[in-house]
Design a protein around this motif. Structure first.
Motif, mmCIF file in Angstrom:
data_model
loop_
_atom_site.group_PDB
_atom_site.id
_atom_site.type_symbol
_atom_site.label_atom_id
_atom_site.label_comp_id
_atom_site.label_asym_id
_atom_site.label_seq_id
_atom_site.Cartn_x
_atom_site.Cartn_y
_atom_site.Cartn_z
ATOM 1 N N GLU A 38 41.499 52.171 39.489
ATOM 2 C CA GLU A 38 42.231 53.467 39.068
ATOM 3 C C GLU A 38 42.133 54.638 39.894
ATOM 4 O OE1 GLU A 38 40.621 54.272 35.135
ATOM 5 O OE2 GLU A 38 41.589 52.199 34.176
ATOM 6 N N ASP A 39 41.211 54.944 40.706
ATOM 7 C CA ASP A 39 40.853 55.942 41.730
ATOM 8 C C ASP A 39 42.012 55.691 42.645
ATOM 9 O OD1 ASP A 39 39.043 57.258 40.160
ATOM 10 O OD2 ASP A 39 37.353 56.552 41.136
ATOM 11 N N ALA A 40 42.008 54.650 43.226
ATOM 12 C CA ALA A 40 42.751 54.346 44.481
ATOM 13 C C ALA A 40 44.224 54.592 43.961
ATOM 14 C CB ALA A 40 42.639 53.056 44.970
ATOM 15 N N ALA A 41 44.477 54.274 42.823
ATOM 16 C CA ALA A 41 45.736 54.333 42.372
ATOM 17 C C ALA A 41 46.186 55.829 42.344
ATOM 18 C CB ALA A 41 46.155 53.584 41.050
ATOM 19 N N LEU A 42 45.482 56.399 41.580
ATOM 20 C CA LEU A 42 45.548 57.979 41.523
ATOM 21 C C LEU A 42 45.561 58.745 42.849
ATOM 22 C CD1 LEU A 42 45.949 60.450 39.637
ATOM 23 C CD2 LEU A 42 43.273 60.709 39.606
ATOM 24 N N LYS A 43 44.870 58.338 43.791
ATOM 25 C CA LYS A 43 44.850 58.929 44.953
ATOM 26 C C LYS A 43 46.412 58.467 45.802
ATOM 27 C CE LYS A 43 39.939 59.006 46.069
ATOM 28 N NZ LYS A 43 38.903 58.546 46.572
ATOM 29 N N ASN A 44 46.767 57.250 45.758
ATOM 30 C CA ASN A 44 48.140 56.858 46.190
ATOM 31 C C ASN A 44 49.027 57.403 45.671
ATOM 32 O OD1 ASN A 44 46.862 54.905 47.720
ATOM 33 N ND2 ASN A 44 47.183 53.345 46.611
ATOM 34 N N ARG A 45 48.948 57.965 44.395
ATOM 35 C CA ARG A 45 49.766 58.585 43.579
ATOM 36 C C ARG A 45 50.153 60.354 44.101
ATOM 37 N NH1 ARG A 45 54.399 57.987 42.175
ATOM 38 N NH2 ARG A 45 55.315 58.867 40.464
ATOM 39 N N MET A 46 48.869 60.650 44.397
ATOM 40 C CA MET A 46 48.776 62.233 44.733
ATOM 41 C C MET A 46 49.267 62.075 46.264
ATOM 42 S SD MET A 46 45.077 62.992 43.233
ATOM 43 C CE MET A 46 44.766 64.214 44.435
ATOM 44 N N ILE A 47 49.065 61.373 47.185
ATOM 45 C CA ILE A 47 49.799 61.632 48.364
ATOM 46 C C ILE A 47 51.123 61.343 48.365
ATOM 47 C CG2 ILE A 47 49.062 59.087 49.237
ATOM 48 C CD1 ILE A 47 48.721 62.344 51.553
ATOM 49 N N THR A 48 51.794 60.292 47.728
ATOM 50 C CA THR A 48 52.879 60.104 47.638
ATOM 51 C C THR A 48 53.759 61.592 47.281
ATOM 52 O OG1 THR A 48 52.813 57.931 47.106
ATOM 53 C CG2 THR A 48 54.786 58.746 46.501
ATOM 54 N N ALA A 49 53.179 62.074 46.132
ATOM 55 C CA ALA A 49 53.523 63.332 45.765
ATOM 56 C C ALA A 49 53.650 64.260 47.000
ATOM 57 C CB ALA A 49 52.968 63.808 44.559
ATOM 58 N N LYS A 50 52.683 64.716 47.504
ATOM 59 C CA LYS A 50 52.488 65.373 48.737
ATOM 60 C C LYS A 50 53.555 65.061 49.794
ATOM 61 C CE LYS A 50 48.658 67.183 51.747
ATOM 62 N NZ LYS A 50 47.496 67.417 52.128
ATOM 63 N N LEU A 51 53.724 64.114 50.055
ATOM 64 C CA LEU A 51 54.592 63.696 51.196
ATOM 65 C C LEU A 51 56.022 63.548 50.924
ATOM 66 C CD1 LEU A 51 52.590 60.997 52.960
ATOM 67 C CD2 LEU A 51 52.844 63.208 53.576
ATOM 68 N N SER A 52 56.319 63.421 49.537
ATOM 69 C CA SER A 52 57.700 63.356 49.177
ATOM 70 C C SER A 52 58.484 63.671 47.870
ATOM 71 C CB SER A 52 58.212 61.859 48.968
ATOM 72 O OG SER A 52 57.310 61.025 47.987
ATOM 73 N N TRP A 53 57.566 64.643 47.343
ATOM 74 C CA TRP A 53 57.953 65.510 46.129
ATOM 75 C C TRP A 53 59.262 66.113 46.287
ATOM 76 C CZ3 TRP A 53 55.791 64.994 41.301
ATOM 77 C CH2 TRP A 53 56.506 65.882 40.423
ATOM 78 N N GLN A 54 59.263 66.926 47.115
ATOM 79 C CA GLN A 54 60.604 68.011 47.291
ATOM 80 C C GLN A 54 61.081 67.562 48.762
ATOM 81 O OE1 GLN A 54 62.490 69.394 45.180
ATOM 82 N NE2 GLN A 54 61.121 69.147 43.420
ATOM 83 N N PRO A 55 62.276 67.205 49.019
ATOM 84 C CA PRO A 55 63.381 66.844 47.852
ATOM 85 C C PRO A 55 63.608 65.494 47.361
ATOM 86 C CG PRO A 55 64.533 67.589 49.931
ATOM 87 C CD PRO A 55 62.956 67.385 50.224
ATOM 88 N N ARG A 56 62.557 65.113 46.905
ATOM 89 C CA ARG A 56 62.494 63.533 46.249
ATOM 90 C C ARG A 56 62.862 62.727 47.269
ATOM 91 N NH1 ARG A 56 59.958 65.544 42.244
ATOM 92 N NH2 ARG A 56 60.758 64.928 40.131
ATOM 93 N N SER A 57 62.130 62.469 48.253
ATOM 94 C CA SER A 57 62.211 61.264 49.245
ATOM 95 C C SER A 57 63.643 61.640 50.111
ATOM 96 C CB SER A 57 61.968 60.025 48.696
ATOM 97 O OG SER A 57 60.904 59.927 48.064
ATOM 98 N N HIS A 58 63.938 62.746 50.317
ATOM 99 C CA HIS A 58 65.079 63.215 51.106
ATOM 100 C C HIS A 58 64.815 64.316 51.988
ATOM 101 C CE1 HIS A 58 69.408 63.842 51.972
ATOM 102 N NE2 HIS A 58 69.185 64.894 51.801
#
Length: 134
Positions: A38-58
Motif C-alpha cells: 500500500e505505501d509503495a502504491a501511494l508513493k507511485n500515485r503521488m509521483i505520477t501526479a507530480k510528474l503528469s497532473w497538468q496538463p494530464r500527461s500532455h
C-alpha cells in the motif's frame, strides 16, 4: 485523442485499463492487494501526479522537440492501449525521423508484460537490423 484519465479512476480500474487481457489484469489485482504494498502504491500515485497532473500527461511543446532525436527509435505499442491510444505511436513515428512503430494486437499499455515474447522479438529484429546497417 480520447484517453482514460487515470486520476479519476479507482485503483482497480487503473490496473484494468493497463491490460487488454482482463484475466491478466485480474491476476495483477489479486497480487497487488497486499497491505505491505500500500505505501509503495501511494508513493507511485503521488509521483505520477507530480510528474503528469497538468496538463494530464500532455506536453504542448513536445512536438517541437521530437525531431531532435537522431538515434534509431522503435515504438512498440499495444493496439488496445487505453492510456495512450495507438494513434500516438504513429504521430510520434512521423515526428521522430527514421523511427519505426510496431503495434501489437490484443495488447494494452504494457506490451513488455502482456506480450513479452512478441515485444522481445520486435526488439531483437530492430537491434539486428541496426547491426546489419552498421
Amino acid at each position: 485523442m480520447e484517453q482514460v484519465d487515470t486520476f479519476l479512476s479507482s485503483e482497480e480500474q487503473r490496473i484494468r485499463d493497463l491490460f487488454y487481457d482482463q484475466e491478466l489484469a485480474e491476476a495483477v489485482l489479486v497480487s497487488s492487494q497486499r497491505p505491505e504494498l500500500e505505501d509503495a502504491a501511494l508513493k507511485n500515485r503521488m509521483i505520477t501526479a507530480k510528474l503528469s497532473w497538468q496538463p494530464r500527461s500532455h506536453d504542448p511543446n513536445l512536438r517541437k522537440w521530437l525531431h531532435r532525436i537522431k538515434l534509431p527509435t522503435l515504438l512498440i505499442w499495444g493496439a488496445h492501449d487505453r492510456l495512450f491510444p495507438q494513434d500516438y505511436a504513429f504521430v510520434y513515428q512521423q515526428l521522430i525521423t527514421g523511427s519505426k512503430a510496431v503495434v501489437l494486437a490484443e495488447c494494452g499499455h504494457l506490451p513488455h508484460i502482456e506480450k513479452g515474447d512478441e515485444f522481445a522479438a520486435e526488439l531483437e529484429r530492430f537491434v539486428d537490423g541496426m547491426r546489419i546497417a552498421a
